[in-house]
Motif scaffolding. Structure first.
Motif, PDB file in Angstrom:
ATOM      1  N   LEU A 165       0.826  -1.209   0.000  1.00  0.00           N
ATOM      2  CA  LEU A 165       0.000   0.000   0.000  1.00  0.00           C
ATOM      3  C   LEU A 165       0.860   1.259   0.000  1.00  0.00           C
ATOM      4  CD1 LEU A 165      -2.733  -1.153   2.530  1.00  0.00           C
ATOM      5  CD2 LEU A 165      -2.999  -0.907   0.056  1.00  0.00           C
ATOM      6  N   ASP A 166       2.042   1.177   0.631  1.00  0.00           N
ATOM      7  CA  ASP A 166       2.949   2.328   0.629  1.00  0.00           C
ATOM      8  C   ASP A 166       3.364   2.677  -0.796  1.00  0.00           C
ATOM      9  OD1 ASP A 166       2.849   2.537   3.370  1.00  0.00           O
ATOM     10  OD2 ASP A 166       4.661   1.335   3.703  1.00  0.00           O
ATOM     11  N   TYR A 167       3.675   1.654  -1.585  1.00  0.00           N
ATOM     12  CA  TYR A 167       4.053   1.880  -2.997  1.00  0.00           C
ATOM     13  C   TYR A 167       2.880   2.491  -3.753  1.00  0.00           C
ATOM     14  CZ  TYR A 167       5.896   0.984  -7.689  1.00  0.00           C
ATOM     15  OH  TYR A 167       6.335   1.127  -8.985  1.00  0.00           O
ATOM     16  N   TRP A 168       1.702   1.926  -3.566  1.00  0.00           N
ATOM     17  CA  TRP A 168       0.523   2.419  -4.288  1.00  0.00           C
ATOM     18  C   TRP A 168       0.247   3.880  -3.948  1.00  0.00           C
ATOM     19  CZ3 TRP A 168      -4.102  -1.082  -5.769  1.00  0.00           C
ATOM     20  CH2 TRP A 168      -3.651  -2.293  -6.311  1.00  0.00           C
ATOM     21  N   ARG A 169       0.412   4.214  -2.678  1.00  0.00           N
ATOM     22  CA  ARG A 169       0.149   5.604  -2.275  1.00  0.00           C
ATOM     23  C   ARG A 169       1.227   6.549  -2.798  1.00  0.00           C
ATOM     24  NH1 ARG A 169      -0.773   2.923   3.188  1.00  0.00           N
ATOM     25  NH2 ARG A 169      -3.040   2.547   3.263  1.00  0.00           N
ATOM     26  N   HIS A 170       2.472   6.152  -2.643  1.00  0.00           N
ATOM     27  CA  HIS A 170       3.584   7.006  -3.057  1.00  0.00           C
ATOM     28  C   HIS A 170       3.520   7.318  -4.549  1.00  0.00           C
ATOM     29  CE1 HIS A 170       7.589   8.786  -3.060  1.00  0.00           C
ATOM     30  NE2 HIS A 170       7.900   8.009  -4.093  1.00  0.00           N
ATOM     31  N   HIS A 171       3.121   6.325  -5.339  1.00  0.00           N
ATOM     32  CA  HIS A 171       3.071   6.503  -6.796  1.00  0.00           C
ATOM     33  C   HIS A 171       1.672   6.880  -7.292  1.00  0.00           C
ATOM     34  CE1 HIS A 171       7.185   5.035  -7.570  1.00  0.00           C
ATOM     35  NE2 HIS A 171       6.969   4.239  -6.538  1.00  0.00           N
ATOM     36  N   GLN A 172       0.757   7.137  -6.358  1.00  0.00           N
ATOM     37  CA  GLN A 172      -0.616   7.547  -6.702  1.00  0.00           C
ATOM     38  C   GLN A 172      -1.205   6.647  -7.797  1.00  0.00           C
ATOM     39  OE1 GLN A 172      -0.011  11.815  -7.576  1.00  0.00           O
ATOM     40  NE2 GLN A 172      -0.777  12.270  -5.534  1.00  0.00           N
ATOM     41  N   LEU A 173      -1.173   5.372  -7.514  1.00  0.00           N
ATOM     42  CA  LEU A 173      -1.566   4.400  -8.537  1.00  0.00           C
ATOM     43  C   LEU A 173      -3.036   4.490  -8.925  1.00  0.00           C
ATOM     44  CD1 LEU A 173       0.439   1.125  -7.839  1.00  0.00           C
ATOM     45  CD2 LEU A 173       0.904   2.975  -9.437  1.00  0.00           C
ATOM     46  N   SER A 174      -3.913   4.881  -8.014  1.00  0.00           N
ATOM     47  CA  SER A 174      -5.326   4.973  -8.390  1.00  0.00           C
ATOM     48  C   SER A 174      -5.518   5.958  -9.542  1.00  0.00           C
ATOM     49  CB  SER A 174      -6.185   5.371  -7.190  1.00  0.00           C
ATOM     50  OG  SER A 174      -5.794   6.625  -6.672  1.00  0.00           O
ATOM     51  N   LYS A 175      -4.745   7.047  -9.542  1.00  0.00           N
ATOM     52  CA  LYS A 175      -4.805   8.012 -10.644  1.00  0.00           C
ATOM     53  C   LYS A 175      -4.232   7.408 -11.921  1.00  0.00           C
ATOM     54  CE  LYS A 175      -4.642  12.203  -7.797  1.00  0.00           C
ATOM     55  NZ  LYS A 175      -3.882  13.451  -7.479  1.00  0.00           N
ATOM     56  N   GLN A 176      -3.157   6.646 -11.774  1.00  0.00           N
ATOM     57  CA  GLN A 176      -2.575   5.985 -12.941  1.00  0.00           C
ATOM     58  C   GLN A 176      -3.533   4.947 -13.527  1.00  0.00           C
ATOM     59  OE1 GLN A 176       1.550   4.749 -13.027  1.00  0.00           O
ATOM     60  NE2 GLN A 176       1.973   5.843 -11.113  1.00  0.00           N
ATOM     61  N   PHE A 177      -4.243   4.240 -12.640  1.00  0.00           N
ATOM     62  CA  PHE A 177      -5.203   3.229 -13.115  1.00  0.00           C
ATOM     63  C   PHE A 177      -6.317   3.886 -13.933  1.00  0.00           C
ATOM     64  CE2 PHE A 177      -4.162   0.611  -9.070  1.00  0.00           C
ATOM     65  CZ  PHE A 177      -3.042   0.070  -9.681  1.00  0.00           C
ATOM     66  N   ILE A 178      -6.844   5.002 -13.449  1.00  0.00           N
ATOM     67  CA  ILE A 178      -7.913   5.699 -14.173  1.00  0.00           C
ATOM     68  C   ILE A 178      -7.405   6.248 -15.496  1.00  0.00           C
ATOM     69  CG2 ILE A 178      -9.437   7.708 -14.108  1.00  0.00           C
ATOM     70  CD1 ILE A 178      -9.751   7.209 -11.099  1.00  0.00           C
ATOM     71  N   ALA A 179      -6.193   6.785 -15.484  1.00  0.00           N
ATOM     72  CA  ALA A 179      -5.604   7.312 -16.722  1.00  0.00           C
ATOM     73  C   ALA A 179      -5.415   6.190 -17.740  1.00  0.00           C
ATOM     74  CB  ALA A 179      -4.268   7.993 -16.419  1.00  0.00           C
ATOM     75  N   TYR A 180      -5.019   5.028 -17.263  1.00  0.00           N
ATOM     76  CA  TYR A 180      -4.821   3.890 -18.168  1.00  0.00           C
ATOM     77  C   TYR A 180      -6.158   3.449 -18.769  1.00  0.00           C
ATOM     78  CZ  TYR A 180      -2.716  -0.391 -19.978  1.00  0.00           C
ATOM     79  OH  TYR A 180      -2.256  -1.385 -20.808  1.00  0.00           O
ATOM     80  N   LEU A 181      -7.187   3.429 -17.938  1.00  0.00           N
ATOM     81  CA  LEU A 181      -8.528   3.082 -18.419  1.00  0.00           C
ATOM     82  C   LEU A 181      -8.957   4.033 -19.528  1.00  0.00           C
ATOM     83  CD1 LEU A 181     -11.347   1.644 -18.105  1.00  0.00           C
ATOM     84  CD2 LEU A 181     -11.869   3.416 -16.415  1.00  0.00           C
ATOM     85  N   GLU A 182      -8.732   5.324 -19.322  1.00  0.00           N
ATOM     86  CA  GLU A 182      -9.179   6.329 -20.293  1.00  0.00           C
ATOM     87  C   GLU A 182      -8.393   6.279 -21.597  1.00  0.00           C
ATOM     88  OE1 GLU A 182      -8.796   9.833 -17.920  1.00  0.00           O
ATOM     89  OE2 GLU A 182     -10.788   9.600 -16.980  1.00  0.00           O
ATOM     90  N   SER A 183      -7.166   5.781 -21.542  1.00  0.00           N
ATOM     91  CA  SER A 183      -6.336   5.731 -22.747  1.00  0.00           C
ATOM     92  C   SER A 183      -6.355   4.368 -23.443  1.00  0.00           C
ATOM     93  CB  SER A 183      -4.883   6.096 -22.406  1.00  0.00           C
ATOM     94  OG  SER A 183      -4.327   5.172 -21.494  1.00  0.00           O
TER      95      SER A 183
END
Length: 310
Positions: A165-183
């Motif tokens: 979870l530390d990695y996911w938070r540090h790299h703001q993965l939820s935002k990356q996941f949404i960006a990947y979905l949109e692209s």
């Protein structure tokens, strides 16, 4: 020490989640768990059923986390599929769970735990975002064409994940996941495709026994060829049995050799004795299949040495 477990369910999956949790608790009596349920909406009766099982019967901690559906409304629905919209909730675990939780074991609810999960949850993640098991379809080239990365990285199954979870938070993965979905408008297994697309070079490969998928038990396997040597060993001694695919043990047409394991743990819950209603049509079809296999007019779908009848 508290071991954090995350699941995501809707009301329709309560009995299957109950069987999974009982299997986890039964084989890990020396461990103390905090079970985090990620949901958009559960009825009062479902929540009470979970409390009775997790806290009342097994004396573990239970936390219900309500997800803001504005985060998931942008995800396409799975039409005519065994995969529910709730599958996407796991993408937001780092945002939902408290910041003092650094690692969590995510588990799908269509699986059964068969042993101690301590070695799994304590797996060293190093600088990886997740630890997971190769998916049963990872040998299909279209996975990598669809997601745009090398097959050398593999493609993991998102049903069992040790998450930093530390990695996911540090790299703001939820935002990356949404960006990947949109692209990427042509995703097939939406949440799993997103996880692989973003983390294809940031995941640790776990032994296959930690997520024994239906495809591993088949005669014809679609996993990457370089991993075929591991499959037989995993099938002989699975730690987690995952009923992947559309035919689940609670469906009449499930042919998975391990399906009775599900009912073993279901019978330890308030849903004990519940079984799928077998239609006359399916009985005739099953008998015909067995006859054709005996006459060598039809090939088995599952390996006989692992208990497959069909």
């Amino acid at each position: 020490m508290v071991y954090h477990i995350a699941i995501n369910i809707d009301d329709k999956y309560i009995e299957h989640a109950s069987a999974m949790l009982v299997s986890l608790f039964y084989h890990n009596r020396e461990l103390h768990f905090a079970v985090h349920v990620i949901t958009s909406q559960l009825t009062t009766s479902t929540i009470e059923s979970l409390k009775l099982l997790v806290s009342g019967q097994y004396h573990h901690e239970l936390f219900i986390h309500q997800l803001d559906t504005r985060q998931t409304d942008r995800f396409p629905e799975y039409h005519n599929s065994h995969i529910s919209m709730a599958a996407n909730y796991r993408l937001f675990l780092a945002d939902i769970l408290p910041s003092d939780i650094h690692r969590v074991l995510y588990l799908d609810c269509d699986l059964i735990v068969k042993g101690s999960i301590k070695p799994l949850v304590e797996s060293p993640l190093s600088d990886n975002a997740v630890a997971a098991v190769e998916d049963m379809w990872s040998g299909k080239e279209d996975c990598y064409q669809r997601l745009g990365y090398s097959r050398h990285d593999g493609y993991f199954n998102s049903g069992v994940m040790v998450i930093s979870l530390d990695y996911w938070r540090h790299h703001q993965l939820s935002k990356q996941f949404i960006a990947y979905l949109e692209s990427h408008p042509h995703l097939v297994f939406v949440d799993q495709d997103i996880l692989n697309g973003v983390l294809h070079d940031k995941w640790m490969h776990l032994p296959l026994c930690w997520n024994l998928q239906d495809g591993f038990l088949r005669r014809k396997r679609k996993i990457r060829k370089e991993l075929l040597g591991e499959v037989d060993d995993a099938c002989k001694n699975p730690k987690i049995i995952h009923f992947t695919g559309s035919r689940k043990p609670w469906d009449e047409d499930c042919m998975n050799p391990y399906k009775e394991e599900y009912f073993k743990y279901l019978d330890m819950t308030t849903f004990h004795g519940k079984r799928p209603q077998i239609s006359a049509h399916w009985r005739r079809k099953a008998l015909l299949s067995k006859l054709l296999i005996a006459l060598h007019l039809k090939s088995r779908r599952y390996r006989k040495d692992f208990g497959g009848e069909f």
